[in-house]
Design a protein around this motif. Structure first.
Motif, PDB file in Angstrom:
ATOM      1  N   MET A   1      52.107 -52.770   7.223  1.00  0.00           N
ATOM      2  CA  MET A   1      52.144 -52.276   8.706  1.00  0.00           C
ATOM      3  C   MET A   1      51.344 -51.181   8.980  1.00  0.00           C
ATOM      4  SD  MET A   1      55.727 -53.294  10.387  1.00  0.00           S
ATOM      5  CE  MET A   1      56.796 -52.683   9.079  1.00  0.00           C
ATOM      6  N   LYS A   2      50.313 -51.160   9.777  1.00  0.00           N
ATOM      7  CA  LYS A   2      49.336 -50.003  10.357  1.00  0.00           C
ATOM      8  C   LYS A   2      49.855 -49.516  11.797  1.00  0.00           C
ATOM      9  CE  LYS A   2      45.112 -50.213   9.323  1.00  0.00           C
ATOM     10  NZ  LYS A   2      43.558 -50.673   9.786  1.00  0.00           N
ATOM     11  N   LEU A   3      50.189 -48.321  11.754  1.00  0.00           N
ATOM     12  CA  LEU A   3      50.371 -47.880  13.386  1.00  0.00           C
ATOM     13  C   LEU A   3      49.184 -46.776  13.523  1.00  0.00           C
ATOM     14  CD1 LEU A   3      52.428 -47.166  15.240  1.00  0.00           C
ATOM     15  CD2 LEU A   3      53.136 -45.247  14.428  1.00  0.00           C
ATOM     16  N   SER A   9      52.352 -37.955  20.583  1.00  0.00           N
ATOM     17  CA  SER A   9      52.704 -39.058  21.563  1.00  0.00           C
ATOM     18  C   SER A   9      54.453 -39.312  20.986  1.00  0.00           C
ATOM     19  CB  SER A   9      51.834 -40.371  21.184  1.00  0.00           C
ATOM     20  OG  SER A   9      52.524 -41.417  21.829  1.00  0.00           O
ATOM     21  N   PRO A  10      55.073 -39.230  22.028  1.00  0.00           N
ATOM     22  CA  PRO A  10      56.564 -39.432  22.031  1.00  0.00           C
ATOM     23  C   PRO A  10      56.703 -40.970  21.519  1.00  0.00           C
ATOM     24  CG  PRO A  10      56.291 -38.067  23.882  1.00  0.00           C
ATOM     25  CD  PRO A  10      55.027 -38.265  23.339  1.00  0.00           C
ATOM     26  N   SER A  11      55.872 -41.613  22.325  1.00  0.00           N
ATOM     27  CA  SER A  11      55.893 -43.244  22.289  1.00  0.00           C
ATOM     28  C   SER A  11      55.573 -43.529  20.733  1.00  0.00           C
ATOM     29  CB  SER A  11      54.975 -44.023  22.890  1.00  0.00           C
ATOM     30  OG  SER A  11      55.738 -43.831  24.399  1.00  0.00           O
ATOM     31  N   CYS A  12      54.471 -42.782  20.259  1.00  0.00           N
ATOM     32  CA  CYS A  12      54.098 -43.187  18.593  1.00  0.00           C
ATOM     33  C   CYS A  12      55.322 -42.747  17.823  1.00  0.00           C
ATOM     34  CB  CYS A  12      52.816 -42.636  18.210  1.00  0.00           C
ATOM     35  SG  CYS A  12      51.481 -43.246  19.134  1.00  0.00           S
ATOM     36  N   TYR A  13      55.992 -41.506  18.377  1.00  0.00           N
ATOM     37  CA  TYR A  13      57.002 -40.742  17.355  1.00  0.00           C
ATOM     38  C   TYR A  13      58.354 -41.807  17.321  1.00  0.00           C
ATOM     39  CZ  TYR A  13      61.029 -37.776  16.378  1.00  0.00           C
ATOM     40  OH  TYR A  13      61.945 -37.371  15.798  1.00  0.00           O
ATOM     41  N   LYS A  14      58.497 -42.675  18.169  1.00  0.00           N
ATOM     42  CA  LYS A  14      59.585 -43.451  18.226  1.00  0.00           C
ATOM     43  C   LYS A  14      59.403 -44.501  17.135  1.00  0.00           C
ATOM     44  CE  LYS A  14      59.993 -44.039  23.275  1.00  0.00           C
ATOM     45  NZ  LYS A  14      60.004 -44.833  24.490  1.00  0.00           N
ATOM     46  N   VAL A  15      58.136 -44.790  16.801  1.00  0.00           N
ATOM     47  CA  VAL A  15      57.962 -45.883  15.685  1.00  0.00           C
ATOM     48  C   VAL A  15      58.188 -45.192  14.417  1.00  0.00           C
ATOM     49  CG1 VAL A  15      56.359 -47.600  14.812  1.00  0.00           C
ATOM     50  CG2 VAL A  15      56.410 -47.184  17.340  1.00  0.00           C
ATOM     51  N   ARG A  16      57.385 -43.856  14.305  1.00  0.00           N
ATOM     52  CA  ARG A  16      57.623 -43.167  12.997  1.00  0.00           C
ATOM     53  C   ARG A  16      59.076 -42.981  12.719  1.00  0.00           C
ATOM     54  NH1 ARG A  16      53.632 -40.284  15.439  1.00  0.00           N
ATOM     55  NH2 ARG A  16      54.994 -38.228  15.262  1.00  0.00           N
ATOM     56  N   LEU A  17      59.766 -42.402  13.674  1.00  0.00           N
ATOM     57  CA  LEU A  17      61.247 -42.061  13.568  1.00  0.00           C
ATOM     58  C   LEU A  17      61.889 -43.401  12.982  1.00  0.00           C
ATOM     59  CD1 LEU A  17      63.479 -39.997  13.513  1.00  0.00           C
ATOM     60  CD2 LEU A  17      63.637 -40.612  15.962  1.00  0.00           C
ATOM     61  N   ASP A  23      63.587 -46.736   6.209  1.00  0.00           N
ATOM     62  CA  ASP A  23      62.947 -46.944   4.889  1.00  0.00           C
ATOM     63  C   ASP A  23      61.701 -47.886   5.294  1.00  0.00           C
ATOM     64  OD1 ASP A  23      64.334 -45.037   3.581  1.00  0.00           O
ATOM     65  OD2 ASP A  23      65.827 -46.282   3.255  1.00  0.00           O
ATOM     66  N   THR A  24      61.266 -47.816   6.229  1.00  0.00           N
ATOM     67  CA  THR A  24      59.979 -48.950   6.631  1.00  0.00           C
ATOM     68  C   THR A  24      58.458 -48.158   6.207  1.00  0.00           C
ATOM     69  OG1 THR A  24      61.194 -50.122   8.214  1.00  0.00           O
ATOM     70  CG2 THR A  24      58.875 -50.389   8.330  1.00  0.00           C
ATOM     71  N   THR A  25      57.798 -48.821   5.319  1.00  0.00           N
ATOM     72  CA  THR A  25      56.495 -48.022   5.188  1.00  0.00           C
ATOM     73  C   THR A  25      55.620 -48.272   6.249  1.00  0.00           C
ATOM     74  OG1 THR A  25      56.872 -48.211   2.836  1.00  0.00           O
ATOM     75  CG2 THR A  25      54.705 -48.103   3.277  1.00  0.00           C
ATOM     76  N   LEU A  26      54.941 -47.412   6.740  1.00  0.00           N
ATOM     77  CA  LEU A  26      54.052 -47.550   7.678  1.00  0.00           C
ATOM     78  C   LEU A  26      52.583 -46.843   7.097  1.00  0.00           C
ATOM     79  CD1 LEU A  26      55.612 -46.497  11.052  1.00  0.00           C
ATOM     80  CD2 LEU A  26      54.931 -48.738  10.399  1.00  0.00           C
ATOM     81  N   ILE A  73      60.339 -53.980  14.023  1.00  0.00           N
ATOM     82  CA  ILE A  73      60.517 -53.129  12.707  1.00  0.00           C
ATOM     83  C   ILE A  73      62.054 -53.456  12.454  1.00  0.00           C
ATOM     84  CG2 ILE A  73      60.884 -50.904  11.865  1.00  0.00           C
ATOM     85  CD1 ILE A  73      58.361 -50.105  13.116  1.00  0.00           C
ATOM     86  N   ALA A  74      63.031 -53.144  13.499  1.00  0.00           N
ATOM     87  CA  ALA A  74      64.436 -53.646  13.080  1.00  0.00           C
ATOM     88  C   ALA A  74      64.545 -54.749  12.622  1.00  0.00           C
ATOM     89  CB  ALA A  74      65.154 -53.081  14.303  1.00  0.00           C
ATOM     90  N   ALA A  75      63.985 -55.725  13.358  1.00  0.00           N
ATOM     91  CA  ALA A  75      64.376 -57.343  12.684  1.00  0.00           C
ATOM     92  C   ALA A  75      63.720 -57.584  11.369  1.00  0.00           C
ATOM     93  CB  ALA A  75      63.811 -58.053  13.898  1.00  0.00           C
ATOM     94  N   GLN A  76      62.761 -56.826  10.905  1.00  0.00           N
ATOM     95  CA  GLN A  76      62.205 -57.048   9.741  1.00  0.00           C
ATOM     96  C   GLN A  76      63.177 -56.270   8.652  1.00  0.00           C
ATOM     97  OE1 GLN A  76      59.809 -59.411   9.324  1.00  0.00           O
ATOM     98  NE2 GLN A  76      58.005 -57.921   8.646  1.00  0.00           N
ATOM     99  N   ASN A  77      63.526 -55.227   8.923  1.00  0.00           N
ATOM    100  CA  ASN A  77      64.072 -54.452   7.878  1.00  0.00           C
ATOM    101  C   ASN A  77      65.245 -53.852   8.190  1.00  0.00           C
ATOM    102  OD1 ASN A  77      61.693 -54.314   6.035  1.00  0.00           O
ATOM    103  ND2 ASN A  77      60.599 -52.781   7.716  1.00  0.00           N
ATOM    104  N   ALA A  78      65.933 -53.809   9.292  1.00  0.00           N
ATOM    105  CA  ALA A  78      67.377 -53.253   9.517  1.00  0.00           C
ATOM    106  C   ALA A  78      67.982 -54.010  10.974  1.00  0.00           C
ATOM    107  CB  ALA A  78      67.183 -51.664   9.767  1.00  0.00           C
ATOM    108  N   PRO A  79      68.250 -55.297  10.589  1.00  0.00           N
ATOM    109  CA  PRO A  79      68.704 -55.835  11.865  1.00  0.00           C
ATOM    110  C   PRO A  79      69.861 -55.280  12.748  1.00  0.00           C
ATOM    111  CG  PRO A  79      69.225 -56.977   9.951  1.00  0.00           C
ATOM    112  CD  PRO A  79      68.178 -56.131   9.462  1.00  0.00           C
TER     113      PRO A  79
END
Length: 218
Positions: A1-3, A9-17, A23-26, A73-79
């Motif tokens: 996955m590419k971000l 950006s707090p909105s980008c940080y949400k995704v990184r966090l 343990d999702t690789t971006l 991301i949650a559905a893929q790796n941490a439902p």
């Protein structure tokens, strides 16, 4: 996955966090948001005609809204982060994902004005942001009375990730968090999570010196 990512950006940080906590690789593709305005370049407008970030690419899939990206991301790796244990919990998660947009458009916009010389009615945005923080504080008080620390459950969900950054960075828009002890306790609990990562303005737990209850609610 590419971000497609901007570090401030707090909105980008949400995704990184969320990626860090699950343990999702971006693969990060930095965007020159300021001063370069690369988010408005032809390349990125092809991906997201709205001209905003974050943008997530995963094969042929392109997502351009942070709440949708968190859900994916949650559905893929941490439902379990979706908070779908009960219909009530699932509804609460969706409600807080919607509420997070209010934090973005008020506190986030005030922050842009103060930090990046954006345009808008700063006083009005601060007033609206304070109203949103009061609502968040009241909800966390109710959760505390139920024995829960987090917004939608007794554990973290994407609801907390969605609301955390813009609340935490409210002081960047000259909105103090001193009157909100439950918000500060909630943020401290998030910062204590294993795998928590920082962004500029949001530090790890051990770097916070003040007890959230030292300042009483006003």
């Amino acid at each position: 996955m590419k971000l497609y990512d901007y570090v401030l950006s707090p909105s980008c940080y949400k995704v990184r966090l969320l990626a860090a906590l699950t343990d999702t690789t971006l693969t990060l593709r930095p965007v020159d948001f300021h001063p370069g305005k690369e988010h408005q370049s032809p390349e990125l407008l092809t991906l997201n005609p709205a001209g905003s970030i974050p943008i997530l690419e995963d094969g042929l899939l392109v997502l351009t809204e942070s709440s949708a990206i968190l859900t994916f991301i949650a559905a893929q790796n941490a439902p379990q982060w979706l908070g779908q244990d009960t219909p009530q919990m699932a509804a609460y998660v969706q409600q807080w994902l919607s509420f997070s947009h209010r934090l973005t458009t008020t506190l986030g916009s005030a922050r842009l004005i103060e930090m990046l010389h954006g345009h808008g009615d700063l006083a009005a945005l601060q007033h609206q942001g304070i109203a949103a923080l009061r609502e968040l504080e009241a909800a966390l008080v109710q959760q505390h009375m139920k024995g829960a620390t987090y917004l939608a459950a007794d554990r973290m969900t994407i609801a907390d990730i969605a609301c955390f950054p813009y609340a935490a960075l409210a002081p960047d828009g000259s909105v103090s968090l001193d009157p909100y002890p439950k918000i500060r306790l909630w943020m401290r609990a998030i910062r204590a999570q294993p795998g928590f990562i920082e962004m500029p303005g949001i530090h790890r737990l051990h770097e916070l010196s003040n007890d959230p209850l030292e300042t009483t609610n006003q």
